[in-house]
Design a protein around this motif. Sequence first.
Motif, PDB file in Angstrom:
ATOM      1  N   GLY A 136      42.507  52.995  28.280  1.00  0.00           N
ATOM      2  CA  GLY A 136      42.513  51.465  28.343  1.00  0.00           C
ATOM      3  C   GLY A 136      43.577  50.821  29.288  1.00  0.00           C
ATOM      4  O   GLY A 136      44.285  51.450  29.785  1.00  0.00           O
ATOM      5  N   VAL A 137      43.435  49.592  29.129  1.00  0.00           N
ATOM      6  CA  VAL A 137      44.373  48.526  29.809  1.00  0.00           C
ATOM      7  C   VAL A 137      44.929  47.643  28.932  1.00  0.00           C
ATOM      8  O   VAL A 137      44.162  46.892  28.151  1.00  0.00           O
ATOM      9  N   ILE A 138      46.260  47.436  28.983  1.00  0.00           N
ATOM     10  CA  ILE A 138      46.929  46.683  28.317  1.00  0.00           C
ATOM     11  C   ILE A 138      47.428  45.460  29.103  1.00  0.00           C
ATOM     12  O   ILE A 138      48.238  45.802  30.192  1.00  0.00           O
ATOM     13  N   LEU A 139      47.282  44.301  28.656  1.00  0.00           N
ATOM     14  CA  LEU A 139      47.830  43.064  29.538  1.00  0.00           C
ATOM     15  C   LEU A 139      49.086  42.432  28.753  1.00  0.00           C
ATOM     16  O   LEU A 139      48.836  42.113  27.671  1.00  0.00           O
ATOM     17  N   GLY A 140      50.001  42.385  29.614  1.00  0.00           N
ATOM     18  CA  GLY A 140      51.301  41.802  29.035  1.00  0.00           C
ATOM     19  C   GLY A 140      51.417  40.412  29.256  1.00  0.00           C
ATOM     20  O   GLY A 140      50.581  39.754  29.962  1.00  0.00           O
ATOM     21  N   SER A 141      52.090  39.708  28.550  1.00  0.00           N
ATOM     22  CA  SER A 141      52.148  38.325  28.453  1.00  0.00           C
ATOM     23  C   SER A 141      52.667  37.746  29.928  1.00  0.00           C
ATOM     24  O   SER A 141      53.429  38.323  30.660  1.00  0.00           O
ATOM     25  N   GLY A 142      51.999  36.618  30.257  1.00  0.00           N
ATOM     26  CA  GLY A 142      52.360  36.152  31.645  1.00  0.00           C
ATOM     27  C   GLY A 142      51.171  36.748  32.549  1.00  0.00           C
ATOM     28  O   GLY A 142      51.119  36.222  33.628  1.00  0.00           O
ATOM     29  N   THR A 143      50.411  37.400  32.202  1.00  0.00           N
ATOM     30  CA  THR A 143      49.099  37.884  33.017  1.00  0.00           C
ATOM     31  C   THR A 143      48.297  36.850  32.861  1.00  0.00           C
ATOM     32  O   THR A 143      47.844  36.289  32.270  1.00  0.00           O
ATOM     33  N   VAL A 144      47.286  36.714  34.299  1.00  0.00           N
ATOM     34  CA  VAL A 144      46.382  35.732  34.160  1.00  0.00           C
ATOM     35  C   VAL A 144      45.174  36.234  33.299  1.00  0.00           C
ATOM     36  O   VAL A 144      45.083  37.188  32.905  1.00  0.00           O
ATOM     37  N   ASP A 145      44.576  35.091  33.002  1.00  0.00           N
ATOM     38  CA  ASP A 145      43.367  34.981  32.208  1.00  0.00           C
ATOM     39  C   ASP A 145      42.301  36.230  32.377  1.00  0.00           C
ATOM     40  O   ASP A 145      41.877  36.050  33.627  1.00  0.00           O
ATOM     41  N   LEU A 146      41.925  37.138  31.430  1.00  0.00           N
ATOM     42  CA  LEU A 146      41.046  38.157  31.658  1.00  0.00           C
ATOM     43  C   LEU A 146      39.611  37.515  32.006  1.00  0.00           C
ATOM     44  O   LEU A 146      38.927  37.940  32.794  1.00  0.00           O
ATOM     45  N   TYR A 147      39.482  36.332  31.527  1.00  0.00           N
ATOM     46  CA  TYR A 147      38.026  35.707  31.737  1.00  0.00           C
ATOM     47  C   TYR A 147      38.185  34.546  32.897  1.00  0.00           C
ATOM     48  O   TYR A 147      37.020  33.856  32.919  1.00  0.00           O
ATOM     49  N   ASN A 148      38.969  34.654  33.462  1.00  0.00           N
ATOM     50  CA  ASN A 148      38.964  34.107  34.703  1.00  0.00           C
ATOM     51  C   ASN A 148      37.684  34.251  35.692  1.00  0.00           C
ATOM     52  O   ASN A 148      37.456  35.596  35.712  1.00  0.00           O
ATOM     53  N   PRO A 149      36.881  33.221  36.273  1.00  0.00           N
ATOM     54  CA  PRO A 149      35.598  33.625  36.784  1.00  0.00           C
ATOM     55  C   PRO A 149      35.761  34.737  37.964  1.00  0.00           C
ATOM     56  O   PRO A 149      35.209  35.493  38.115  1.00  0.00           O
ATOM     57  N   LYS A 150      36.873  34.739  38.604  1.00  0.00           N
ATOM     58  CA  LYS A 150      37.406  35.656  39.751  1.00  0.00           C
ATOM     59  C   LYS A 150      37.715  37.037  39.232  1.00  0.00           C
ATOM     60  O   LYS A 150      37.449  38.043  39.808  1.00  0.00           O
ATOM     61  N   THR A 151      38.544  36.961  38.145  1.00  0.00           N
ATOM     62  CA  THR A 151      38.476  38.378  37.433  1.00  0.00           C
ATOM     63  C   THR A 151      37.161  38.862  37.184  1.00  0.00           C
ATOM     64  O   THR A 151      37.263  40.305  37.127  1.00  0.00           O
ATOM     65  N   LEU A 152      36.498  38.133  36.443  1.00  0.00           N
ATOM     66  CA  LEU A 152      35.073  38.663  36.135  1.00  0.00           C
ATOM     67  C   LEU A 152      34.289  39.404  37.086  1.00  0.00           C
ATOM     68  O   LEU A 152      33.770  40.424  37.023  1.00  0.00           O
ATOM     69  N   ARG A 153      34.486  38.668  38.419  1.00  0.00           N
ATOM     70  CA  ARG A 153      33.752  39.182  39.427  1.00  0.00           C
ATOM     71  C   ARG A 153      34.388  40.590  39.988  1.00  0.00           C
ATOM     72  O   ARG A 153      33.525  41.348  40.269  1.00  0.00           O
ATOM     73  N   SER A 154      35.685  40.532  39.842  1.00  0.00           N
ATOM     74  CA  SER A 154      36.390  41.671  40.585  1.00  0.00           C
ATOM     75  C   SER A 154      36.033  42.809  39.534  1.00  0.00           C
ATOM     76  O   SER A 154      35.913  43.958  39.948  1.00  0.00           O
ATOM     77  N   MET A 155      35.981  42.630  38.083  1.00  0.00           N
ATOM     78  CA  MET A 155      35.822  43.777  37.287  1.00  0.00           C
ATOM     79  C   MET A 155      34.543  44.265  37.240  1.00  0.00           C
ATOM     80  O   MET A 155      34.489  45.617  36.964  1.00  0.00           O
ATOM     81  N   GLN A 156      33.369  43.700  37.752  1.00  0.00           N
ATOM     82  CA  GLN A 156      32.093  44.179  37.837  1.00  0.00           C
ATOM     83  C   GLN A 156      31.664  44.972  36.830  1.00  0.00           C
ATOM     84  O   GLN A 156      30.751  45.776  36.708  1.00  0.00           O
ATOM     85  N   GLY A 157      31.894  44.400  35.501  1.00  0.00           N
ATOM     86  CA  GLY A 157      31.358  44.819  34.314  1.00  0.00           C
ATOM     87  C   GLY A 157      32.417  46.055  33.516  1.00  0.00           C
ATOM     88  O   GLY A 157      31.972  46.296  32.454  1.00  0.00           O
ATOM     89  N   SER A 158      33.379  46.261  34.232  1.00  0.00           N
ATOM     90  CA  SER A 158      34.225  47.393  33.625  1.00  0.00           C
ATOM     91  C   SER A 158      35.048  46.776  32.421  1.00  0.00           C
ATOM     92  O   SER A 158      35.393  47.744  31.423  1.00  0.00           O
ATOM     93  N   GLN A 159      34.982  45.622  32.132  1.00  0.00           N
ATOM     94  CA  GLN A 159      35.453  45.199  30.762  1.00  0.00           C
ATOM     95  C   GLN A 159      34.792  45.700  29.628  1.00  0.00           C
ATOM     96  O   GLN A 159      35.146  45.612  28.521  1.00  0.00           O
ATOM     97  N   PHE A 160      33.420  45.883  29.846  1.00  0.00           N
ATOM     98  CA  PHE A 160      32.429  46.493  28.986  1.00  0.00           C
ATOM     99  C   PHE A 160      32.590  48.076  28.439  1.00  0.00           C
ATOM    100  O   PHE A 160      32.104  48.476  27.801  1.00  0.00           O
TER     101      PHE A 160
END
Length: 253
Positions: A136-160
């Motif tokens: 898994g992955v742990i996001l520390g405080s101050g990290t950009v929003d996981l659901y930012n549109p550019k983040t979602l495009r870059s993950m390509q579904g890996s969040q699932f």
Amino acid sequence: MKEISSVKNQVIKEAKKLQQKKYRLKAGAYLLEGFHLIEEAVKAGSKLQALFVSARGVSEWQEWLETFGEEYYLVTDEVLKTLATEKTPQGMIAVCELPTEAAFKASGSWLLLDTIQDPGNLGTMIRTADAAGLTGVILGSGTVDLYNPKTLRSMQGSQFHLPIISRELAEVIEEFKASDVPVYGSALDQAAVIFSEVAPQTDFALIMGNEGNGMQPELLKVTDQNLYIPIKGAAESLNVAVAAGILLFQLNR
């Protein structure tokens, strides 16, 4: 199927608000653009609160829509464009329910992200962690929003595909240490070792730091070992997502 042809439709106006983080948190939902990501969400059992499809989308994915079996909105290209963050919408946008965070256990292989600011870097590192077979992955405080549109495009579904948790990294490191899981930092200091000297293992935590400033000093002090990647050319440094890929595939071979 319902039809919407006006960008002033209340359903569209409410969905458009989800382009902003504060409304995503308030509504407990986010926008997901493009057939591939929406298909991944459905496969993972994520709840779609609404699905907006253009005529192009119906033409390209009619068979999938028939198996989808839920109501969707047939919208004009203009309506779809007002919901999209991409210049050329792919024909389908969904309102997806924010997931409940998974429970965390300090075992297995984890990527810890310390104040990562670029959404593309964040998404790429999560996708890489998925490809490398991490727990898994742990996001520390101050990290950009996981659901930012550019983040979602870059993950390509890996969040699932793997748990992504938001926690204070100092607290998480203590839990790893209590479970005898080694914690590696990514930094060049006097005590750091070349990454290739560390043997592959099944249980570890790797911390990647901010693009400009690296890891926070207080976190560097509590790692078990800091790793660095030798640079042979004239480049000053590696992109953090590239560095994460090299380290993850070394540690989790």
